[in-house]
Write a protein that holds these residues in place. Sequence first.
Motif, PDB file in Angstrom:
ATOM      1  N   GLU A  87      -0.982  14.301   1.571  1.00  0.00           N
ATOM      2  CA  GLU A  87      -2.280  13.631   1.676  1.00  0.00           C
ATOM      3  C   GLU A  87      -3.243  14.127   0.611  1.00  0.00           C
ATOM      4  N   LYS A 137       1.350   4.243  -3.023  1.00  0.00           N
ATOM      5  CA  LYS A 137       1.282   5.691  -2.809  1.00  0.00           C
ATOM      6  C   LYS A 137       2.523   6.383  -3.369  1.00  0.00           C
ATOM      7  N   GLN A 189       0.834  -1.208   0.000  1.00  0.00           N
ATOM      8  CA  GLN A 189       0.000   0.000   0.000  1.00  0.00           C
ATOM      9  C   GLN A 189       0.867   1.256   0.000  1.00  0.00           C
ATOM     10  N   ALA A 190       1.933   1.240   0.797  1.00  0.00           N
ATOM     11  CA  ALA A 190       2.846   2.381   0.819  1.00  0.00           C
ATOM     12  C   ALA A 190       3.549   2.538  -0.520  1.00  0.00           C
ATOM     13  N   ASP A 191       3.947   1.420  -1.123  1.00  0.00           N
ATOM     14  CA  ASP A 191       4.612   1.478  -2.427  1.00  0.00           C
ATOM     15  C   ASP A 191       3.680   2.059  -3.490  1.00  0.00           C
ATOM     16  N   LEU A 215      -2.346  12.515  -2.708  1.00  0.00           N
ATOM     17  CA  LEU A 215      -2.699  11.098  -2.726  1.00  0.00           C
ATOM     18  C   LEU A 215      -4.201  10.884  -2.834  1.00  0.00           C
ATOM     19  N   ASN A 216      -4.971  11.888  -2.449  1.00  0.00           N
ATOM     20  CA  ASN A 216      -6.428  11.760  -2.470  1.00  0.00           C
ATOM     21  C   ASN A 216      -7.077  12.453  -3.658  1.00  0.00           C
ATOM     22  N   LYS A 222       2.205   6.712  -7.065  1.00  0.00           N
ATOM     23  CA  LYS A 222       1.294   7.787  -7.436  1.00  0.00           C
ATOM     24  C   LYS A 222       2.002   9.133  -7.364  1.00  0.00           C
ATOM     25  N   LEU A 223       2.802   9.341  -6.316  1.00  0.00           N
ATOM     26  CA  LEU A 223       3.539  10.593  -6.191  1.00  0.00           C
ATOM     27  C   LEU A 223       4.612  10.728  -7.270  1.00  0.00           C
ATOM     28  N   GLY A 248      -6.962  15.338   3.563  1.00  0.00           N
ATOM     29  CA  GLY A 248      -7.073  14.283   2.565  1.00  0.00           C
ATOM     30  C   GLY A 248      -8.514  13.873   2.318  1.00  0.00           C
TER      31      GLY A 248
END
Length: 430
Positions: free
Chosen positions: A259, A21, A17-19, A262-263, A24-25, A226
């Motif tokens: 945040e 995100k 899940q962190a990867d 990411l949202n 996405k960044l 977020g």
Amino acid sequence: MTLTPQALERAHAILAQADAKLEKLKDIEPYLIDLSLRENPVGSNLGQTLADKLAILPKLREFGFRHISLGTLDYAMPDELEVDDDFMVHLRDHGIDMSGCFAFTAMGIQSVDGTFTPDPSQLKLRAYGVPNTVHEISITRAGRDGQYDLDTLRRSLPASIDWLRTNILGDDGNPPRILVNIVDGCDAFAECPEVTCSILDLLAGQPIEGVSFEDDRGTFLPFQVGAYVAVARSLLPPPMKLLVHIHAGAGFENASVIEALLNGADGIWGGLPKRAAIVGHASLGELIANLARVGNRHVQDYRLDQLLPLATGLQELDDLAPVPDDLPVLGHNAYRLTLSSFRQIPGRFMDLDPRSIGGAYRCRVCPVVSDPAVIAGRLAEVTRRPASDFPEETTRQMIRLMRRDLRAGVRTAYDEPSQLLALLARAEQA
């Protein structure tokens, strides 16, 4: 206790899940509106003169900004002009290119009988020839402060947008790019979410570039920002842009921006330096650096090698004082090592070598923690001799002497050149 395959599978799922995100960044192409000509001087003890602004604008373009706010026209007492007015008039009268430029304006009012009265800021936008605008509204009762009620807001907002599209000539003869900024956006989501969503739904049908909202006091937590962005994004589908502007009241600002991205946010507006209307804000300089940190390829479109000197230079111009030493990312001490293991290494995951943004590592002696390499590095800075001139035997003796001094109750700022050289002499004589 034995690590089970199921426990390891859960751990990998969480890390994935962190990867996701991070990916996405890495991929986002940030939509940035630079406000170094307004946001930063608002919080300055001195402000900017016309000459200052004329010198700053080409530097912002050279750095790579495509969207630049020239200033604010929706200020109190519109009959008493500001330097922003003089600046825009100068650009107009001297034929200086304003493509990609914005100015902030306030909403005009349409009466019940259909009569529309443009705000003075709108008339100035037309008179000055600025092609685009960030058009500001408020939703909460406190934000509206008796200027208009909600029915008037709903009636006037489309009429005000229509007036802008009819009266403002945008870039290359196109309609103006209009972003509607909800000044009290976070408060509005918290206090009256139904009303806020109805205004966003109204804006979704308008011919505008996008919507922005603020945490204007910097008091909302990142997960709240977020969530508000996620709601706004659900009502404002792409290609409509969604931006945020976050102040640093409680120290959450850069986390809140991450945040937001990411949202579903497309970017932010703000100044390149940290200086802002209150104690600071999530600046473009910090965001660009942090996106570079995660490997975002789009920030390579900017002159990253000029980021640190340009951002700090602009803040020093606004304040006629140094940037605070301990400011993260942009401060003098952000890249002064106190311990060798703190060094950020090029190519290492999540590190940002200062050289990539126009900075350099230096050293700072702290008696409790600094190691021989840092002490030798600081001695090299002070004496202008190679660090190799100071053998580890000598620097270790300097560490011993600092520890003995503290145990004896003697507190000395060894980072100061005179004190450091005196400590060196003691170590060499020991």
